[in-house]
Design an enzyme around this catalytic site. Structure first.
Site, PDB file in Angstrom:
ATOM      1  N   VAL A 275       5.616   3.897  -3.505  1.00 32.94           N
ATOM      2  CA  VAL A 275       5.923   3.141  -4.622  1.00 32.94           C
ATOM      3  C   VAL A 275       4.907   3.398  -6.098  1.00 32.94           C
ATOM      4  CG1 VAL A 275       5.695   0.761  -5.738  1.00 32.94           C
ATOM      5  CG2 VAL A 275       6.934   0.987  -3.437  1.00 32.94           C
TER       6      VAL A 275
ATOM      7  N   GLN B 115       0.743  -1.056   0.143  1.00 32.87           N
ATOM      8  CA  GLN B 115      -0.108  -0.143  -0.114  1.00 32.87           C
ATOM      9  C   GLN B 115       1.005   1.356   0.055  1.00 32.87           C
ATOM     10  OE1 GLN B 115      -2.917   0.314  -0.867  1.00 32.87           O
ATOM     11  NE2 GLN B 115      -3.642  -1.767  -0.853  1.00 32.87           N
ATOM     12  N   SER B 116       2.056   1.236  -0.325  1.00 32.49           N
ATOM     13  CA  SER B 116       3.117   2.180  -0.500  1.00 32.49           C
ATOM     14  C   SER B 116       2.636   3.427  -1.177  1.00 32.49           C
ATOM     15  CB  SER B 116       4.396   1.733  -0.644  1.00 32.49           C
ATOM     16  OG  SER B 116       5.292   2.861  -0.968  1.00 32.49           O
ATOM     17  N   ASN B 117       2.515   4.801  -0.708  1.00 37.69           N
ATOM     18  CA  ASN B 117       2.274   5.945  -1.686  1.00 37.69           C
ATOM     19  C   ASN B 117       3.457   6.107  -2.344  1.00 37.69           C
ATOM     20  OD1 ASN B 117      -0.410   6.408  -0.540  1.00 37.69           O
ATOM     21  ND2 ASN B 117       0.759   7.024   1.288  1.00 37.69           N
TER      22      ASN B 117
END
Ligand code: PLP
Length: 342
Positions: A92, A88-90
Site C-alpha cells: 500500500v 503496515q503493508s509495504n
C-alpha cells in the site's frame, strides 16, 4: 536477450515482455552481494540480492510489479489507484508513492479498524492517501470486496479508478518479477556466479509467481523456493501456479505450471501474518550484526529464519544460494519494538 540456449518461443516471451508498457521506477540493477560472514557461519555460499535498496518509494519488491501496473493505469487514463491490505503493508505504501509520483490520487482500504498509532508504513500511506477506509472486519479478505465497492463509488463520482489487488498479486504485476529473474540472470553472468537456489519470502504470491515464470523462460537455471509468511502452503501454491499461468497467457505463451511444481515451505509464520516471531527477531539481529543488513519482521526476517534452520538441520539447499531481500524495513519501525527483546 541473445542467448543461443533459448528456443524461439522463449525469445518471443522476452521480446514481448520488453515491449510491454512500463514506467521505470528502479532505474538500476539492484546490488548482488556475498554474505561473507553468514556464509562462513553456515558453511554455505550465500548471496543477497538487495531489492531493499531500490531507492524509489522506500523500495522493496512491490516497486517491480508497480512499474507495469502504473503504466497500465496511465494507459487506461486512470486518475486514482485503489488498493488495500493491512496498515503496515509495504504494498500500500509503495502504491501510494507510485500514484503520487505519476500525479495520480490514491485511495487505500485496510482490514480491521484504525490503529491509534500512525507509525511505520501506515504513516506514509495515511499521509498520501486521498481517502482511507477501514473494513471494520478482521478478515484480510474483507479488503477485496471493499476495493471493488470503492471503485464503483468513485466511478459514480466521475472518477477513473484503477484497482490493484492486495499485495499487487495479479498476472500483470507478476510480469515485473519475471523481469527481476532476467535481471539476476544477466547480473550473475557478469559477476561469474552460477546460483543453484533462489530463496524469498511469500505473502500474496505474485513475487514467487513472476520469478518462477521468468526462471522457466530462462531455461530453469536455478530452483526458486519461498517461505510463506501468511497463507497455508497448499493455498499459496495454488495461487502461485494460477498467477504463473495467467501471466504467461498475457504474453500469449502456452505454459502450464502445476501447483506441484511450486516449492513453498511453511513453519515460519509464527503467531500469524505481521506478528513478529522469536525466530525472525533472532534472524534480524544476526543479519544486522554480522552483515550490517536490516531485514523486516513480517517477510524477510521469517524467510531468513526458515532458510537458516533448513541449513542448520543439514538438509540444506544447493549452492550458491541467492536470498532475495525484498525490503519492508519501514515495518521494522512500527510499534514499540519489544519483540526484538533488546
Ligand atoms: C509483499 C512482500 C513480499 C512478498 O511478496 P508477495 O508478492 O506478496 O508474495 C516479500 N517481502 C516484502 C518485504 C514484501 O513487502
Amino acid at each position: 536477450m541473445t542467448m543461443s540456449i533459448l528456443n524461439n518461443g522463449v525469445h518471443d516471451f522476452w521480446q514481448r515482455l520488453q515491449i510491454l508498457p512500463r514506467i521505470s521506477l528502479l532505474r538500476n540493477t539492484t546490488l548482488l552481494q556475498p554474505l561473507r560472514r553468514l556464509s562462513e557461519m553456515l558453511q554455505a555460499e550465500i548471496w543477497c540480492k538487495r531489492d531493499d535498496l531500490i531507492s524509489f518509494g522506500l523500495g522493496g519488491n512491490k516497486i517491480r510489479g508497480l512499474e507495469i501496473l502504473i503504466a497500465d493505469a496511465l494507459r487506461q487514463n486512470a486518475d486514482i489507484l485503489v488498493t488495500g491490505a493491512g496498515v503496515q503493508s509495504n504494498h500500500v505504501r509503495a502504491t501510494a508513492m507510485t500514484a503520487r509520483h505519476m500525479g495520480l490520487d490514491c485511495q487505500t482500504v485496510f482490514w480491521g479498524s484504525a490503529p491509534k498509532c500512525v507509525d511505520g508504513n501506515y504513516r506514509i500511506s495515511r499521509m498520501l492517501a486521498s481517502s482511507v477506509v477501514f473494513t471494520e472486519n478482521p478478515e484480510r479478505s474483507s479488503v477485496d470486496s471493499e476495493i471493488t465497492r470503492q471503485c464503483k463509488k468513485l466511478l459514480r463520482q466521475g472518477r477513473k479508478p484503477y484497482p490493484i489487488p492486495r499485495g499487487g498479486a495479479c498476472a500483470l504485476g507478476a510480469l515485473g518479477h519475471a523481469l527481476a529473474a532476467e535481471e539476476l540472470y544477466l547480473q550473475c553472468l557478469k559477476q561469474n556466479i552460477i546460483p543453484k537456489t533462489i530463496v524469498m519470502a511469500t505473502g500474496s504470491g505474485g513475487t514467487h509467481a513472476g520469478w518462477l515464470l521468468g526462471t522457466k523462460m530462462l531455461g530453469n537455471p536455478w530452483r526458486i523456493v519461498s517461505y510463506t509468511v501468511s497463507r497455508e502452503v497448499e493455498e499459496v501454491c495454488v495461487q502461485i501456479s494460477r498467477l504463473v499461468n495467467e501471466a504467461a497467457k498475457l504474453l500469449d505463451q502456452e505454459l502450464i505450471v502445476g501447483e506441484d511444481e511450486v516449492i513453498v515451505y511453511g513453519g515460519f509464520i509464527g503467531d500469524g501474518y505481521g506478528i513478529p516471531s522469536v525466530e525472525a527477531a533472532s534472524a534480524i539481529r544476526l543479519l544486522a550484526s554480522c552483515e550490517g543488513i536490516l531485514l523486516d519482521p513480517t517477510y524477510t526476517g521469517k524467510a531468513m529464519a526458515g532458510m537458516m534452520e533448513k541449513i542448520h538441520i543439514g538438509s540444506g539447499f544447493n549452492y550458491p544460494l541467492v536470498f532475495i531481500h525484498s525490503g519492508g524495513e519501514p515495518s521494522f519501525f512500527a510499534g514499540d519494538g519489544k519483540w526484538l527483546s533488546i
